[in-house]
Motif scaffolding. Sequence first.
Motif, PDB file in Angstrom:
ATOM      1  N   PHE A 175     -15.851 -39.578 -36.257  1.00  0.00           N
ATOM      2  CA  PHE A 175     -15.688 -41.031 -36.304  1.00  0.00           C
ATOM      3  C   PHE A 175     -14.416 -41.463 -35.581  1.00  0.00           C
ATOM      4  O   PHE A 175     -14.456 -42.373 -34.747  1.00  0.00           O
ATOM      5  CB  PHE A 175     -15.659 -41.518 -37.756  1.00  0.00           C
ATOM      6  N   MET A 176     -13.305 -40.813 -35.877  1.00  0.00           N
ATOM      7  CA  MET A 176     -12.027 -41.206 -35.270  1.00  0.00           C
ATOM      8  C   MET A 176     -12.024 -40.960 -33.769  1.00  0.00           C
ATOM      9  O   MET A 176     -11.439 -41.725 -33.007  1.00  0.00           O
ATOM     10  CB  MET A 176     -10.872 -40.459 -35.947  1.00  0.00           C
ATOM     11  N   THR A 177     -12.692 -39.905 -33.331  1.00  0.00           N
ATOM     12  CA  THR A 177     -12.693 -39.552 -31.910  1.00  0.00           C
ATOM     13  C   THR A 177     -13.630 -40.424 -31.088  1.00  0.00           C
ATOM     14  O   THR A 177     -13.295 -40.839 -29.988  1.00  0.00           O
ATOM     15  CB  THR A 177     -13.088 -38.066 -31.729  1.00  0.00           C
ATOM     16  N   HIS A 178     -14.813 -40.700 -31.631  1.00  0.00           N
ATOM     17  CA  HIS A 178     -15.852 -41.307 -30.812  1.00  0.00           C
ATOM     18  C   HIS A 178     -16.189 -42.763 -31.114  1.00  0.00           C
ATOM     19  O   HIS A 178     -16.802 -43.423 -30.287  1.00  0.00           O
ATOM     20  CB  HIS A 178     -17.148 -40.496 -30.933  1.00  0.00           C
ATOM     21  N   VAL A 179     -15.815 -43.267 -32.285  1.00  0.00           N
ATOM     22  CA  VAL A 179     -16.308 -44.583 -32.678  1.00  0.00           C
ATOM     23  C   VAL A 179     -15.224 -45.617 -32.933  1.00  0.00           C
ATOM     24  O   VAL A 179     -15.359 -46.767 -32.535  1.00  0.00           O
ATOM     25  CB  VAL A 179     -17.193 -44.467 -33.945  1.00  0.00           C
ATOM     26  N   LYS A 180     -14.151 -45.226 -33.580  1.00  0.00           N
ATOM     27  CA  LYS A 180     -13.189 -46.213 -34.074  1.00  0.00           C
ATOM     28  C   LYS A 180     -12.683 -47.158 -32.986  1.00  0.00           C
ATOM     29  O   LYS A 180     -12.671 -48.382 -33.185  1.00  0.00           O
ATOM     30  CB  LYS A 180     -12.015 -45.535 -34.765  1.00  0.00           C
ATOM     31  N   ASP A 181     -12.279 -46.640 -31.836  1.00  0.00           N
ATOM     32  CA  ASP A 181     -11.751 -47.507 -30.780  1.00  0.00           C
ATOM     33  C   ASP A 181     -12.793 -48.510 -30.284  1.00  0.00           C
ATOM     34  O   ASP A 181     -12.480 -49.676 -30.039  1.00  0.00           O
ATOM     35  CB  ASP A 181     -11.229 -46.676 -29.599  1.00  0.00           C
ATOM     36  N   LYS A 182     -14.036 -48.057 -30.155  1.00  0.00           N
ATOM     37  CA  LYS A 182     -15.103 -48.956 -29.698  1.00  0.00           C
ATOM     38  C   LYS A 182     -15.378 -50.038 -30.746  1.00  0.00           C
ATOM     39  O   LYS A 182     -15.601 -51.203 -30.411  1.00  0.00           O
ATOM     40  CB  LYS A 182     -16.371 -48.159 -29.389  1.00  0.00           C
ATOM     41  N   PHE A 183     -15.347 -49.641 -32.008  1.00  0.00           N
ATOM     42  CA  PHE A 183     -15.558 -50.601 -33.092  1.00  0.00           C
ATOM     43  C   PHE A 183     -14.423 -51.624 -33.104  1.00  0.00           C
ATOM     44  O   PHE A 183     -14.656 -52.824 -33.255  1.00  0.00           O
ATOM     45  CB  PHE A 183     -15.626 -49.865 -34.428  1.00  0.00           C
ATOM     46  N   ASP A 184     -13.184 -51.150 -32.954  1.00  0.00           N
ATOM     47  CA  ASP A 184     -12.030 -52.057 -32.900  1.00  0.00           C
ATOM     48  C   ASP A 184     -12.184 -53.064 -31.757  1.00  0.00           C
ATOM     49  O   ASP A 184     -11.905 -54.254 -31.926  1.00  0.00           O
ATOM     50  CB  ASP A 184     -10.725 -51.261 -32.688  1.00  0.00           C
ATOM     51  N   HIS A 185     -12.628 -52.594 -30.608  1.00  0.00           N
ATOM     52  CA  HIS A 185     -12.804 -53.466 -29.443  1.00  0.00           C
ATOM     53  C   HIS A 185     -13.815 -54.579 -29.733  1.00  0.00           C
ATOM     54  O   HIS A 185     -13.577 -55.750 -29.417  1.00  0.00           O
ATOM     55  CB  HIS A 185     -13.245 -52.631 -28.230  1.00  0.00           C
ATOM     56  N   VAL A 186     -14.941 -54.214 -30.335  1.00  0.00           N
ATOM     57  CA  VAL A 186     -15.976 -55.209 -30.656  1.00  0.00           C
ATOM     58  C   VAL A 186     -15.440 -56.222 -31.662  1.00  0.00           C
ATOM     59  O   VAL A 186     -15.622 -57.433 -31.504  1.00  0.00           O
ATOM     60  CB  VAL A 186     -17.257 -54.516 -31.198  1.00  0.00           C
ATOM     61  N   ILE A 187     -14.772 -55.733 -32.703  1.00  0.00           N
ATOM     62  CA  ILE A 187     -14.220 -56.638 -33.719  1.00  0.00           C
ATOM     63  C   ILE A 187     -13.195 -57.581 -33.095  1.00  0.00           C
ATOM     64  O   ILE A 187     -13.214 -58.792 -33.346  1.00  0.00           O
ATOM     65  CB  ILE A 187     -13.610 -55.825 -34.881  1.00  0.00           C
ATOM     66  N   ASP A 188     -12.293 -57.054 -32.261  1.00  0.00           N
ATOM     67  CA  ASP A 188     -11.291 -57.897 -31.600  1.00  0.00           C
ATOM     68  C   ASP A 188     -11.957 -58.951 -30.717  1.00  0.00           C
ATOM     69  O   ASP A 188     -11.512 -60.112 -30.673  1.00  0.00           O
ATOM     70  CB  ASP A 188     -10.334 -57.039 -30.756  1.00  0.00           C
ATOM     71  N   TYR A 189     -13.012 -58.565 -30.021  1.00  0.00           N
ATOM     72  CA  TYR A 189     -13.719 -59.499 -29.136  1.00  0.00           C
ATOM     73  C   TYR A 189     -14.273 -60.678 -29.935  1.00  0.00           C
ATOM     74  O   TYR A 189     -14.091 -61.844 -29.564  1.00  0.00           O
ATOM     75  CB  TYR A 189     -14.844 -58.772 -28.397  1.00  0.00           C
ATOM     76  N   TYR A 190     -14.945 -60.396 -31.066  1.00  0.00           N
ATOM     77  CA  TYR A 190     -15.544 -61.480 -31.844  1.00  0.00           C
ATOM     78  C   TYR A 190     -14.515 -62.241 -32.672  1.00  0.00           C
ATOM     79  O   TYR A 190     -14.721 -63.416 -32.987  1.00  0.00           O
ATOM     80  CB  TYR A 190     -16.701 -60.956 -32.700  1.00  0.00           C
TER      81      TYR A 190
END
Length: 197
Positions: free
Chosen positions: A125-140
């Motif tokens: 999760f920390m390696t592959h997902v967290k940064d992408k999830f953060d990006h989506v949340i920041d965008y919205y």
Amino acid sequence: MRSKKNILQAATELFAEKGFSATSTSEIAKRAGVAEGTIFRHYKTKKDLLMAITMPTLVEGVIPFLAKEFAEEVFEQEYPDFRAFIEQLIRNRFEFARENGKLLKIYFMELMYHSELRAQFSDIFMTHVKDKFDHVIDYYKGKGELKNLPNSTIMRALITNIVGFMITRFVVMPDAEWEDEREIEFTIDYVLTGILK
């Protein structure tokens, strides 16, 4: 190699039915049609057998789910709003869960008891997902669609509700009469608006 395949299949079925602790290697051997000693020729311990079942699921299933394919299918698309993103996220994971129900049942049943599984899941999760999830949340958040809560809080609320739905649907109550489309819509609705009138 056929005996090894039979052992894995029998163990998967029994672990899903009874749980890891309640399943004996003699039961696995009987269902697999092999001598109990054959299990220990392939796997030193019953826990090694569990890892042989769950780790390939992580490597072949969860990593693509959490990494490149999942990112391309969900995180790297454009959506008209956050609701459309959540709908795609749920539908994508729903299909994965439908195809891997027994393995997910074993995985979630044993996750709390085996630190190796928790560590592997956390690392993925920390390696592959967290940064992408953060990006989506920041965008919205930037579009004014999300409250200004910490990203970790938003992520936790989403993951808890979505994973909870999948566990209930495919692990806890797989044989209940489900109206999947309605349940997906209900899940999207209460994730975004809560359950109060």
